[in-house]
Design a protein around this motif. Structure first.
Motif, PDB file in Angstrom:
ATOM      1  N   ASN A 123     -17.748  -1.984   1.003  1.00 56.56           N
ATOM      2  CA  ASN A 123     -17.984  -0.953   2.265  1.00 56.56           C
ATOM      3  C   ASN A 123     -19.435  -0.824   2.540  1.00 56.56           C
ATOM      4  O   ASN A 123     -19.890   0.244   2.151  1.00 56.56           O
ATOM      5  CB  ASN A 123     -17.119   0.274   2.657  1.00 56.56           C
ATOM      6  CG  ASN A 123     -17.366  -0.072   4.048  1.00 56.56           C
ATOM      7  OD1 ASN A 123     -18.036  -0.923   4.596  1.00 56.56           O
ATOM      8  ND2 ASN A 123     -17.196   1.058   4.336  1.00 56.56           N
ATOM      9  N   THR A 154      -3.850   3.158  -3.425  1.00 53.12           N
ATOM     10  CA  THR A 154      -4.767   4.541  -2.741  1.00 53.12           C
ATOM     11  C   THR A 154      -6.151   3.371  -2.470  1.00 53.12           C
ATOM     12  O   THR A 154      -6.432   4.856  -2.303  1.00 53.12           O
ATOM     13  CB  THR A 154      -4.953   5.651  -3.287  1.00 53.12           C
ATOM     14  OG1 THR A 154      -5.383   5.859  -4.187  1.00 53.12           O
ATOM     15  CG2 THR A 154      -3.305   5.740  -3.630  1.00 53.12           C
ATOM     16  N   GLN A 155      -6.498   2.705  -3.276  1.00 54.72           N
ATOM     17  CA  GLN A 155      -7.884   1.687  -3.236  1.00 54.72           C
ATOM     18  C   GLN A 155      -8.100   0.854  -2.527  1.00 54.72           C
ATOM     19  O   GLN A 155      -8.350   0.254  -2.091  1.00 54.72           O
ATOM     20  CB  GLN A 155      -8.387   2.336  -4.929  1.00 54.72           C
ATOM     21  CG  GLN A 155      -8.730   2.897  -5.604  1.00 54.72           C
ATOM     22  CD  GLN A 155      -9.536   3.810  -5.098  1.00 54.72           C
ATOM     23  OE1 GLN A 155     -10.982   3.693  -4.811  1.00 54.72           O
ATOM     24  NE2 GLN A 155      -9.426   5.356  -5.622  1.00 54.72           N
ATOM     25  N   LYS A 182      -6.140   0.689   3.363  1.00 55.70           N
ATOM     26  CA  LYS A 182      -6.174   1.793   3.238  1.00 55.70           C
ATOM     27  C   LYS A 182      -7.176   2.178   3.752  1.00 55.70           C
ATOM     28  O   LYS A 182      -7.286   3.170   4.496  1.00 55.70           O
ATOM     29  CB  LYS A 182      -5.662   2.325   1.807  1.00 55.70           C
ATOM     30  CG  LYS A 182      -5.613   4.122   1.989  1.00 55.70           C
ATOM     31  CD  LYS A 182      -4.466   4.372   0.728  1.00 55.70           C
ATOM     32  CE  LYS A 182      -4.007   5.485   0.657  1.00 55.70           C
ATOM     33  NZ  LYS A 182      -3.093   5.899   2.027  1.00 55.70           N
ATOM     34  N   THR A 183      -8.291   2.035   3.308  1.00 57.44           N
ATOM     35  CA  THR A 183      -9.483   2.462   3.418  1.00 57.44           C
ATOM     36  C   THR A 183     -10.109   2.549   4.111  1.00 57.44           C
ATOM     37  O   THR A 183     -10.821   3.650   5.161  1.00 57.44           O
ATOM     38  CB  THR A 183     -10.406   1.921   1.919  1.00 57.44           C
ATOM     39  OG1 THR A 183     -10.202   2.454   0.262  1.00 57.44           O
ATOM     40  CG2 THR A 183     -12.191   2.502   2.379  1.00 57.44           C
ATOM     41  N   GLN A 188       0.549  -1.104  -0.411  1.00 61.15           N
ATOM     42  CA  GLN A 188       0.271  -0.054  -0.067  1.00 61.15           C
ATOM     43  C   GLN A 188       0.878   1.039   0.218  1.00 61.15           C
ATOM     44  O   GLN A 188       0.529   2.271  -0.331  1.00 61.15           O
ATOM     45  CB  GLN A 188      -0.727  -0.166   1.088  1.00 61.15           C
ATOM     46  CG  GLN A 188      -1.616  -1.190   1.588  1.00 61.15           C
ATOM     47  CD  GLN A 188      -2.459  -1.222   2.931  1.00 61.15           C
ATOM     48  OE1 GLN A 188      -3.667  -0.592   2.670  1.00 61.15           O
ATOM     49  NE2 GLN A 188      -1.965  -1.567   3.375  1.00 61.15           N
TER      50      GLN A 188
END
Length: 308
Positions: A69, A164-165, A169-170, A18
């Motif tokens: 999500n 970044t996706q 990380k989210t 990541q």
């Protein structure tokens, strides 16, 4: 289709993927997805009268437009007191990871990544490097493990997978926005150490797998992501771990031993009330050496949560 060690090893285990700063050269940004695709990845729960621990399998890089999500995953996360990832605070860890990869990932003077390869393997690796867009001189001075990872990450980003996706990380961003504590099982230094401490033979096997399986990696990775998006844990486990187990010492180091340690943490955490959302690479939650399998050995049952 042959199960490629290269794709499995590179794709499922390490949250350090990541950290965009570890890339020797950023891949072109993928175009934004025109539509949103709903995913229903697998999740499990371990609970007693006053403790609930969710186990959610992630991908550390993900294409835009994948909506995972929602429903019970979202509810489980929002109801949790704490988020626990492979690595906590990736933003702080990224420069540390980059520095370690730069220092530990370089060969001694006079050595190159081509050493010990057959002429056919050297030729194939040269073609892969030329197609990758990375500076050939930089790649050839890398330790085999480092070169393999850099080439893999570059390929994945060219396929539209974006760190970044990444799911981890989210979740990290959502937790921090909600002032939810974020913990980690490992540090970036520890994850780099798993690779940097590989024997020369293990490193060569990793590089040779990268070379031999390069043309199949895209298909295998797409199959793994499809299995993850549909919650097909059995297929995902087969794709991710079968090839890794062709090298038992390597599988023990980066899969079995880590899963056993994480199961030990879950077991100990059950003595404390509260709700924890554990999110780790999906390969750790599938197959005969999964975290859940080690929990079962301790007499702790886990149950699948229907996320569809």
């Amino acid at each position: 289709m042959k199960k490629t060690l290269f794709a499995a090893l590179s794709a499922f285990s390490f949250a350090l993927f990541q950290a965009p700063s570890v890339m020797a050269q950023p891949a072109p940004a993928a175009a934004a997805a025109a539509t949103t695709q709903k995913a229903t990845p697998a999740m499990w729960v371990v609970k007693d009268s006053d403790t609930t621990i969710y186990l959610f399998g992630t991908f550390h890089l993900m294409a835009p437009g994948i909506d995972w999500n929602h429903g019970k995953v979202k509810t489980a996360f929002e109801s949790s007191d704490t988020l626990r990832l492979e690595i906590a605070n990736m933003e702080a860890e990224a420069p540390i990871i980059a520095n370690l990869m730069a220092s530990k990932g370089q060969l001694p003077p006079g050595k190159t990544i081509y050493d010990g390869l057959t002429e056919a393997q050297k030729s194939a690796l040269g073609t892969i490097i030329a197609q990758s867009g990375f500076p050939p001189q930089a790649i050839q001075q890398m330790q085999p493990w480092m070169g393999s990872l850099i080439l893999a990450m570059g390929l994945y980003q060219k396929l539209g997978l974006d760190p970044t996706q990444g799911v981890d990380k989210t979740l990290d961003g959502l937790a921090r926005a909600a002032n939810k504590p974020v913990e980690g099982f490992e540090t970036g230094a520890e994850q780099i150490g798993f690779f940097a401490n590989l024997t020369d033979q293990q490193q060569k096997a990793m590089l040779v797998s990268t070379i031999e399986d390069w043309d199949q990696a895209t298909t295998m990775l797409n199959d793994m992501i499809d299995a993850w998006k549909t919650g097909n844990a059995d297929k995902l486990g087969e794709l991710m771990t079968t090839s890794l187990r062709t090298q038992p010492e390597l599988a023990k180091l980066i899969l079995t031993d880590r899963n056993e340690r994480w199961a030990e943490w879950v077991s100990a955490r059950m003595a404390k009330p509260g709700t924890v959302f554990v999110a780790v690479g999906a390969g750790h939650l599938s197959g005969p050496d999964s975290v859940q399998a080690f929990l079962k050995q301790k007499g702790i049952a886990s149950s699948r949560v229907e996320t569809k």
